[in-house]
Design a protein around this motif. Sequence first.
Motif, PDB file in Angstrom:
ATOM      1  N   THR A   1       0.808  -1.214   0.000  1.00 13.17           N
ATOM      2  CA  THR A   1       0.000   0.000   0.000  1.00 13.17           C
ATOM      3  C   THR A   1       0.841   1.264   0.000  1.00 13.17           C
ATOM      4  OG1 THR A   1      -0.125  -0.065   2.405  1.00 13.17           O
ATOM      5  CG2 THR A   1      -1.912  -1.122   1.176  1.00 13.17           C
ATOM      6  N   THR A   2       2.101   1.164   0.329  1.00 15.09           N
ATOM      7  CA  THR A   2       2.930   2.367   0.362  1.00 15.09           C
ATOM      8  C   THR A   2       4.152   2.194  -0.529  1.00 15.09           C
ATOM      9  OG1 THR A   2       4.185   1.584   2.271  1.00 15.09           O
ATOM     10  CG2 THR A   2       2.238   2.938   2.722  1.00 15.09           C
ATOM     11  N   ASP A   3       4.599   3.328  -1.072  1.00 12.91           N
ATOM     12  CA  ASP A   3       5.779   3.306  -1.937  1.00 12.91           C
ATOM     13  C   ASP A   3       7.034   2.899  -1.182  1.00 12.91           C
ATOM     14  OD1 ASP A   3       4.212   4.168  -3.998  1.00 12.91           O
ATOM     15  OD2 ASP A   3       5.169   6.126  -4.222  1.00 12.91           O
ATOM     16  N   ASP A   4       7.097   3.242   0.098  1.00 12.69           N
ATOM     17  CA  ASP A   4       8.350   2.966   0.806  1.00 12.69           C
ATOM     18  C   ASP A   4       8.645   1.473   0.891  1.00 12.69           C
ATOM     19  OD1 ASP A   4       6.306   2.647   2.677  1.00 12.69           O
ATOM     20  OD2 ASP A   4       7.490   3.447   4.339  1.00 12.69           O
ATOM     21  N   ARG A   5       7.622   0.655   1.030  1.00 14.45           N
ATOM     22  CA  ARG A   5       7.868  -0.799   1.045  1.00 14.45           C
ATOM     23  C   ARG A   5       8.322  -1.295  -0.322  1.00 14.45           C
ATOM     24  NH1 ARG A   5       2.584  -2.685   4.353  1.00 14.45           N
ATOM     25  NH2 ARG A   5       3.236  -1.946   6.405  1.00 14.45           N
ATOM     26  N   LEU A   6       7.620  -0.814  -1.362  1.00 18.94           N
ATOM     27  CA  LEU A   6       8.019  -1.205  -2.714  1.00 18.94           C
ATOM     28  C   LEU A   6       9.430  -0.696  -3.031  1.00 18.94           C
ATOM     29  CD1 LEU A   6       4.722  -0.554  -4.694  1.00 18.94           C
ATOM     30  CD2 LEU A   6       5.772  -2.767  -4.203  1.00 18.94           C
ATOM     31  N   TRP A   7       9.711   0.515  -2.597  1.00 17.01           N
ATOM     32  CA  TRP A   7      11.026   1.089  -2.860  1.00 17.01           C
ATOM     33  C   TRP A   7      12.122   0.289  -2.162  1.00 17.01           C
ATOM     34  CZ3 TRP A   7      12.942   3.422  -6.597  1.00 17.01           C
ATOM     35  CH2 TRP A   7      14.157   4.094  -6.522  1.00 17.01           C
ATOM     36  N   SER A   8      11.872  -0.102  -0.929  1.00 19.35           N
ATOM     37  CA  SER A   8      12.845  -0.930  -0.200  1.00 19.35           C
ATOM     38  C   SER A   8      13.099  -2.230  -0.942  1.00 19.35           C
ATOM     39  CB  SER A   8      12.349  -1.233   1.211  1.00 19.35           C
ATOM     40  OG  SER A   8      12.282  -0.059   1.968  1.00 19.35           O
ATOM     41  N   ARG A   9      12.054  -2.840  -1.414  1.00 23.06           N
ATOM     42  CA  ARG A   9      12.214  -4.096  -2.171  1.00 23.06           C
ATOM     43  C   ARG A   9      12.957  -3.852  -3.482  1.00 23.06           C
ATOM     44  NH1 ARG A   9       6.443  -6.280  -2.829  1.00 23.06           N
ATOM     45  NH2 ARG A   9       7.532  -7.500  -4.411  1.00 23.06           N
TER      46      ARG A   9
ATOM     47  N   LYS B   1      20.355   7.470  -4.390  1.00 24.00           N
ATOM     48  CA  LYS B   1      20.291   8.841  -3.887  1.00 24.00           C
ATOM     49  C   LYS B   1      18.862   9.359  -3.724  1.00 24.00           C
ATOM     50  CE  LYS B   1      24.678  10.002  -5.998  1.00 24.00           C
ATOM     51  NZ  LYS B   1      25.374  10.806  -6.975  1.00 24.00           N
ATOM     52  N   VAL B   2      17.891   8.610  -4.203  1.00 22.00           N
ATOM     53  CA  VAL B   2      16.497   9.058  -4.160  1.00 22.00           C
ATOM     54  C   VAL B   2      15.991   9.054  -2.720  1.00 22.00           C
ATOM     55  CG1 VAL B   2      14.130   8.467  -4.846  1.00 22.00           C
ATOM     56  CG2 VAL B   2      15.999   8.307  -6.505  1.00 22.00           C
ATOM     57  N   ARG B   3      15.315  10.136  -2.359  1.00 25.33           N
ATOM     58  CA  ARG B   3      14.712  10.247  -1.033  1.00 25.33           C
ATOM     59  C   ARG B   3      13.199  10.360  -1.200  1.00 25.33           C
ATOM     60  NH1 ARG B   3      18.667   8.179   0.020  1.00 25.33           N
ATOM     61  NH2 ARG B   3      20.589   9.179   0.612  1.00 25.33           N
ATOM     62  N   LEU B   4      12.491   9.509  -0.506  1.00 25.55           N
ATOM     63  CA  LEU B   4      11.031   9.544  -0.563  1.00 25.55           C
ATOM     64  C   LEU B   4      10.510  10.737   0.226  1.00 25.55           C
ATOM     65  CD1 LEU B   4      10.157   5.775  -0.050  1.00 25.55           C
ATOM     66  CD2 LEU B   4      10.687   6.984  -2.157  1.00 25.55           C
ATOM     67  N   VAL B   5       9.391  11.273  -0.235  1.00 27.99           N
ATOM     68  CA  VAL B   5       8.734  12.372   0.452  1.00 27.99           C
ATOM     69  C   VAL B   5       7.393  11.844   0.947  1.00 27.99           C
ATOM     70  CG1 VAL B   5       7.748  14.686   0.212  1.00 27.99           C
ATOM     71  CG2 VAL B   5       9.842  14.080  -1.044  1.00 27.99           C
ATOM     72  N   GLU B   6       7.207  11.874   2.245  1.00 24.80           N
ATOM     73  CA  GLU B   6       5.993  11.342   2.872  1.00 24.80           C
ATOM     74  C   GLU B   6       5.695   9.920   2.378  1.00 24.80           C
ATOM     75  OE1 GLU B   6       2.752  14.079   2.552  1.00 24.80           O
ATOM     76  OE2 GLU B   6       3.918  15.710   3.416  1.00 24.80           O
ATOM     77  N   ARG B   7       6.766   9.110   2.343  1.00 27.78           N
ATOM     78  CA  ARG B   7       6.701   7.688   1.993  1.00 27.78           C
ATOM     79  C   ARG B   7       6.292   7.437   0.537  1.00 27.78           C
ATOM     80  NH1 ARG B   7       3.522   4.754   6.719  1.00 27.78           N
ATOM     81  NH2 ARG B   7       4.301   2.971   5.581  1.00 27.78           N
ATOM     82  N   SER B   8       6.489   8.442  -0.320  1.00 27.15           N
ATOM     83  CA  SER B   8       6.115   8.303  -1.729  1.00 27.15           C
ATOM     84  C   SER B   8       7.270   8.722  -2.634  1.00 27.15           C
ATOM     85  CB  SER B   8       4.887   9.164  -2.040  1.00 27.15           C
ATOM     86  OG  SER B   8       4.576   9.079  -3.419  1.00 27.15           O
ATOM     87  N   VAL B   9       7.402   8.031  -3.735  1.00 25.68           N
ATOM     88  CA  VAL B   9       8.422   8.352  -4.726  1.00 25.68           C
ATOM     89  C   VAL B   9       7.870   9.346  -5.760  1.00 25.68           C
ATOM     90  CG1 VAL B   9       7.933   6.478  -6.365  1.00 25.68           C
ATOM     91  CG2 VAL B   9      10.257   7.278  -6.079  1.00 25.68           C
TER      92      VAL B   9
ATOM     93  N   ALA C   1       8.950  -5.198  -7.819  1.00 25.80           N
ATOM     94  CA  ALA C   1       8.578  -4.073  -6.954  1.00 25.80           C
ATOM     95  C   ALA C   1       8.730  -2.760  -7.719  1.00 25.80           C
ATOM     96  CB  ALA C   1       9.431  -4.069  -5.691  1.00 25.80           C
ATOM     97  N   PHE C   2       9.808  -2.637  -8.493  1.00 23.29           N
ATOM     98  CA  PHE C   2       9.983  -1.422  -9.291  1.00 23.29           C
ATOM     99  C   PHE C   2       8.887  -1.350 -10.354  1.00 23.29           C
ATOM    100  CE2 PHE C   2      11.763   1.375 -12.490  1.00 23.29           C
ATOM    101  CZ  PHE C   2      12.252   2.412 -11.708  1.00 23.29           C
ATOM    102  N   GLY C   3       8.539  -2.483 -10.929  1.00 20.71           N
ATOM    103  CA  GLY C   3       7.449  -2.526 -11.903  1.00 20.71           C
ATOM    104  C   GLY C   3       6.134  -2.071 -11.311  1.00 20.71           C
TER     105      GLY C   3
END
Length: 193
Positions: free
Chosen positions: A6-14, A65-73, A22-24
């Motif tokens: 449900t959140t980008d941060d989990r997908l981003w971590s994967r 180097k990408v930093r998520l903003v409010e758990r979103s890419v 996950a990137f897909g």
Amino acid sequence: MGDIETTDDRLWSRSLQGEGDAFGLLFDRHRDRVFRHAYRLAGDRIDAEDIMSTAFLELWRRREKVRLVERSVLPWLLVTTTNVARNSRRAARRYQGLLKSLPRSEDARHASDIPDTVDRNVALALGTLNATDLRLVSLVVFEEFSLADAAAALGMTAGTAKTRMHRARNRMKATINRAAGPVPAAAVEGERP
């Protein structure tokens, strides 16, 4: 079906751990929004698709180097999309400027009259460049990279790339002018025929 992220941060971590799926999923989640933003900036569907693709490519390329903003890419993607669109517009202006700066024959009135001579002269001018300058000119003029991006791709500083591009352009102009033939002495000296 499995766990729905449900959140980008989990997908981003994967994604950072090498999971392409996950990137897909991130791509699928944000592509429409990024495309609409690119379309608003470019005003053309094909350009918008190119801009969107480049933004996602940059997301992957710069993933460390990408930093998520409010758990979103998405905010990162939208800013990158804006920057890619600006670079694209600048590249198009530079390309048009280069075309306008190339010498033209006075008797060539129609575009259909130009291709054979111009193509030969441009090919001749490109042939005078060394391999590094040829790659630089190709990236900036034909591939529409920004000068800074082309410099990074070739492993040189932006200042070096700017100098090399200037010198390459001058060499190409000189070659094209020589290929166009000698200028009458009266014209050089400012005399009237």
